[in-house]
Write an enzyme that holds these catalytic residues in place. Structure first.
Site, short mmCIF file in Angstrom:
data_model
loop_
_atom_site.label_atom_id
_atom_site.label_comp_id
_atom_site.label_asym_id
_atom_site.label_seq_id
_atom_site.Cartn_x
_atom_site.Cartn_y
_atom_site.Cartn_z
N ASP A 28 26.97 -1.90 35.29
CA ASP A 28 27.45 -0.67 34.67
C ASP A 28 28.88 -0.44 35.12
OD1 ASP A 28 27.54 1.70 33.20
OD2 ASP A 28 26.85 2.90 34.89
N SER A 29 29.65 0.25 34.29
CA SER A 29 31.03 0.56 34.64
C SER A 29 31.09 1.60 35.76
CB SER A 29 31.78 1.09 33.42
OG SER A 29 31.16 2.26 32.93
N CYS A 55 25.15 -0.18 30.32
CA CYS A 55 26.31 0.66 30.01
C CYS A 55 26.47 0.67 28.50
CB CYS A 55 27.55 0.10 30.69
SG CYS A 55 29.10 0.91 30.23
N GLU A 61 29.26 13.12 37.79
CA GLU A 61 29.79 12.40 38.95
C GLU A 61 30.41 13.35 39.98
OE1 GLU A 61 32.09 8.97 38.01
OE2 GLU A 61 30.32 7.94 37.23
N CYS A 121 24.45 7.72 26.74
CA CYS A 121 25.20 7.42 27.95
C CYS A 121 24.23 7.54 29.11
CB CYS A 121 26.38 8.39 28.13
SG CYS A 121 27.25 8.17 29.70
N HIS A 155 24.59 8.42 32.10
CA HIS A 155 24.74 9.59 32.97
C HIS A 155 23.95 10.79 32.45
CE1 HIS A 155 28.17 7.39 34.59
NE2 HIS A 155 28.33 8.31 35.52
#
Length: 278
Positions: free
Chosen positions: A11-12, A74, A160, A194, A196
């Protein structure tokens, strides 16, 4: 079989840990190497060329770690780099039998049984939404579906920076939810495009219209990988099964371990690496 031949997860950033968590829970016997390109995250607003280059660097590194199978956990990398890697790089690599899988196709495959109105909403990064990858994959399998995308550039930073539970998150979540349903009020299935976004699920549900289904990728990607290994026993036989996992990051070890505790609810040891074209 001797040696370590783990499944690679890339994942990025940190969101792919939500995918990894579901995969490892469903397939705990396998070994894994998780690689986060956290020093260069986010990928969402980067060009196709840069996302492809960075993703290719990560895939090559995971191959060198012994991974015959790599999952791009991702959405942006799956949207902007997967096809080129599969069609251009793998056939001419030193081991063309290695495989790289994405997470968009497994997600799309599940939508046919979920939507009644055949109107789908995609919440994602700028890169994922602008790529049109979800719309293209959905059109291949379900040409009768209407797809509306909504880019949510503030959602990843909220997660994040650990603000996903805070009052400030409500403004941005409500704004994006309202916008996509103004664009298409007939949407009855909303995809979190996504990795996240599952951490924002409580906020998202708060502003969803009644009767709309919220679809998160983690469980279906894990189930899809399990099914893939059943269909391809030759790949399953190549993978080592000691129940072990390693973590690598391009950022600081301390920062990754702290963030991983948010996504995995546990401390992890991590190795810092550098990704290059060589």
């Amino acid at each position: 079989m001797s040696g370590k031949f783990p499944i690679g997860i890339f994942d990025s950033g940190y969101g792919g840990l939500t995918i990894f968590d579901h995969i490892r829970r469903l397939l705990p016997e396998y070994d894994y190497v998780y690689l986060g390109d956290n020093a260069r995250t986010p990928y969402g607003a980067r060009s196709f060329e840069i996302v492809y280059r960075f993703t290719r660097q990560a895939v090559i590194r995971l191959f060198r770690e012994g991974c015959p199978l790599v999952v791009l956990a991702c959405n942006t990398a799956s949207a902007k780099a997967l096809r080129t890697i599969q069609q251009t790089d793998l056939p001419v690599s030193e081991d063309p039998s290695r495989r790289v899988l994405g997470i968009i196709r497994p997600t799309v495959e599940r939508l046919g049984s979920l939507s009644r109105t055949r109107h789908i909403g995609i919440m994602g990064t700028v890169g994922t939404v602008s790529s049109g990858s979800y719309a293209m994959e959905i059109a291949k399998l379900y040409p009768d579906m209407t797809v509306t995308g909504e880019a949510c550039p503030m959602w990843v930073p909220l997660v994040e920076n650990r603000e996903h539970d805070g009052a400030g998150a409500d403004y941005f979540v409500r704004k994006n939810i309202e916008r996509i349903f103004v664009a298409d009020p007939q949407i009855d299935t909303l995809v979190l495009g996504c990795t996240h976004y599952p951490l924002l699920e409580a906020k998202i549900r708060k502003y969803l219209p009644e009767g709309v289904r919220l679809f998160s990728q983690g469980p279906c990607v894990a189930e899809s990988l399990k099914a893939y290994l059943v269909r391809h026993p030759e790949m399953s036989r190549r993978l080592s099964k000691n129940g072990e996992c390693r973590f690598m990051t391009t950022e600081s070890e301390e920062k990754f371990s702290e963030a991983a505790s948010l996504f995995l609810d546990r401390f992890v040891n991590v190795e810092r690496i550098v990704l290059t074209d060589d």
